[in-house]
Write a protein that holds these residues in place. Structure first.
Motif, mmCIF file in Angstrom:
data_model
loop_
_atom_site.group_PDB
_atom_site.id
_atom_site.type_symbol
_atom_site.label_atom_id
_atom_site.label_comp_id
_atom_site.label_asym_id
_atom_site.label_seq_id
_atom_site.Cartn_x
_atom_site.Cartn_y
_atom_site.Cartn_z
ATOM 1 N N ILE A 71 0.895 -1.475 -0.018
ATOM 2 C CA ILE A 71 0.453 0.456 0.059
ATOM 3 C C ILE A 71 0.650 1.398 0.111
ATOM 4 C CG2 ILE A 71 -1.845 1.398 1.188
ATOM 5 C CD1 ILE A 71 -2.719 -1.489 2.080
ATOM 6 N N LEU A 72 2.442 1.102 0.684
ATOM 7 C CA LEU A 72 2.954 2.593 0.829
ATOM 8 C C LEU A 72 3.948 2.783 -0.619
ATOM 9 C CD1 LEU A 72 4.632 4.800 2.657
ATOM 10 C CD2 LEU A 72 6.051 3.105 3.381
ATOM 11 N N LEU A 73 3.891 1.586 -1.233
ATOM 12 C CA LEU A 73 4.637 1.489 -2.358
ATOM 13 C C LEU A 73 3.428 2.257 -3.138
ATOM 14 C CD1 LEU A 73 6.708 1.020 -4.353
ATOM 15 C CD2 LEU A 73 6.377 -1.186 -4.749
ATOM 16 N N PHE A 74 2.647 1.986 -3.443
ATOM 17 C CA PHE A 74 1.246 2.543 -4.352
ATOM 18 C C PHE A 74 1.373 3.501 -3.836
ATOM 19 C CE2 PHE A 74 -3.362 3.309 -5.244
ATOM 20 C CZ PHE A 74 -3.083 3.226 -6.304
ATOM 21 N N ALA A 75 1.107 4.298 -2.944
ATOM 22 C CA ALA A 75 0.779 5.891 -2.878
ATOM 23 C C ALA A 75 1.855 5.810 -2.956
ATOM 24 C CB ALA A 75 0.788 5.737 -0.688
ATOM 25 N N ARG A 76 2.863 5.972 -2.776
ATOM 26 C CA ARG A 76 4.249 6.908 -3.148
ATOM 27 C C ARG A 76 4.434 7.412 -4.791
ATOM 28 N NH1 ARG A 76 9.274 3.499 0.392
ATOM 29 N NH2 ARG A 76 9.018 4.598 2.010
ATOM 30 N N ILE A 77 4.103 5.779 -5.791
ATOM 31 C CA ILE A 77 3.951 6.071 -6.763
ATOM 32 C C ILE A 77 2.954 6.943 -7.146
ATOM 33 C CG2 ILE A 77 3.635 4.875 -9.251
ATOM 34 C CD1 ILE A 77 5.265 2.243 -7.926
ATOM 35 N N VAL A 78 1.523 7.458 -6.610
ATOM 36 C CA VAL A 78 0.829 7.807 -7.310
ATOM 37 C C VAL A 78 0.909 9.893 -6.451
ATOM 38 C CG1 VAL A 78 -1.990 8.407 -6.174
ATOM 39 C CG2 VAL A 78 -1.014 6.584 -7.419
ATOM 40 N N LEU A 79 1.536 9.487 -6.018
ATOM 41 C CA LEU A 79 1.970 10.589 -5.065
ATOM 42 C C LEU A 79 2.599 11.572 -6.183
ATOM 43 C CD1 LEU A 79 1.777 10.323 -1.247
ATOM 44 C CD2 LEU A 79 0.261 11.960 -2.505
ATOM 45 N N ILE A 80 3.750 10.885 -6.571
ATOM 46 C CA ILE A 80 5.224 10.909 -6.997
ATOM 47 C C ILE A 80 4.615 11.582 -8.814
ATOM 48 C CG2 ILE A 80 6.973 9.908 -9.000
ATOM 49 C CD1 ILE A 80 7.794 8.494 -5.768
#
Length: 166
Positions: A71-80
């Protein structure tokens, strides 16, 4: 164009340091005594210790959300992605340096997840008895970029307020 080259250069520097850490330092399993399983750089200089270690982090800063790496990886990719889109439309040709630093660090930490399955950290400070969490070049870029943004916005707001008074 220069900002894109700088971004790639900063990511490359971070990745090279991380790769060298993985190759040359054993993974820290227990921190007992200086240099904590790594290479001691300096000990007790005005109460500060610094060593290079090999640590991993599946979470965010201070290992927050480490139980949710996907979930953290997905959130990071979305935010970037959202940040890149915003900066492209807001600034087009010349993205401000603080945003270049923040993006470089964020992208490089995401790259770690694909290369290693976690983020590689290596800088370990003990500041006057406080064992500061181990961090990396990318983390430093993010923090420096954020501080520049905060200070530049603070001084910019003050200047606008003073101009309105006059």
């Amino acid at each position: 164009m220069f900002r894109c080259i700088l971004c790639f250069l900063l990511i490359a520097i971070d990745q090279i340091v991380k790769f060298a850490t993985v190759l040359n330092l054993p993974l820290v399993s227990m921190r007992t005594g200086y240099p904590y399983g790594g290479i001691g750089v300096f000990q007790n200089v005005m109460g500060v210790e610094f060593s290079l270690v090999h640590a991993t982090n599946t979470g965010a800063a201070w290992s927050m959300f480490q139980d949710y790496p996907s979930i953290l990886l997905f959130a990071r990719i979305v935010l970037i992605s959202l940040l890149v889109i915003y900066l492209f439309f807001a600034y087009r040709d010349k993205i401000p340096l603080p945003w270049v630093l923040i993006l470089s660090g964020a992208i490089s930490n995401v790259i770690d997840h694909f290369l290693y399955g976690h983020v590689i950290d290596m800088f370990h400070f003990i500041l006057w008895g406080y064992d500061y969490p181990v961090f990396n070049v990318a983390d430093s870029l993010i923090v420096i970029g954020a501080f520049i943004l905060i200070f530049s916005n603070t001084f910019s707001a003050r200047e606008h307020a003073e101009q309105r008074k006059n």
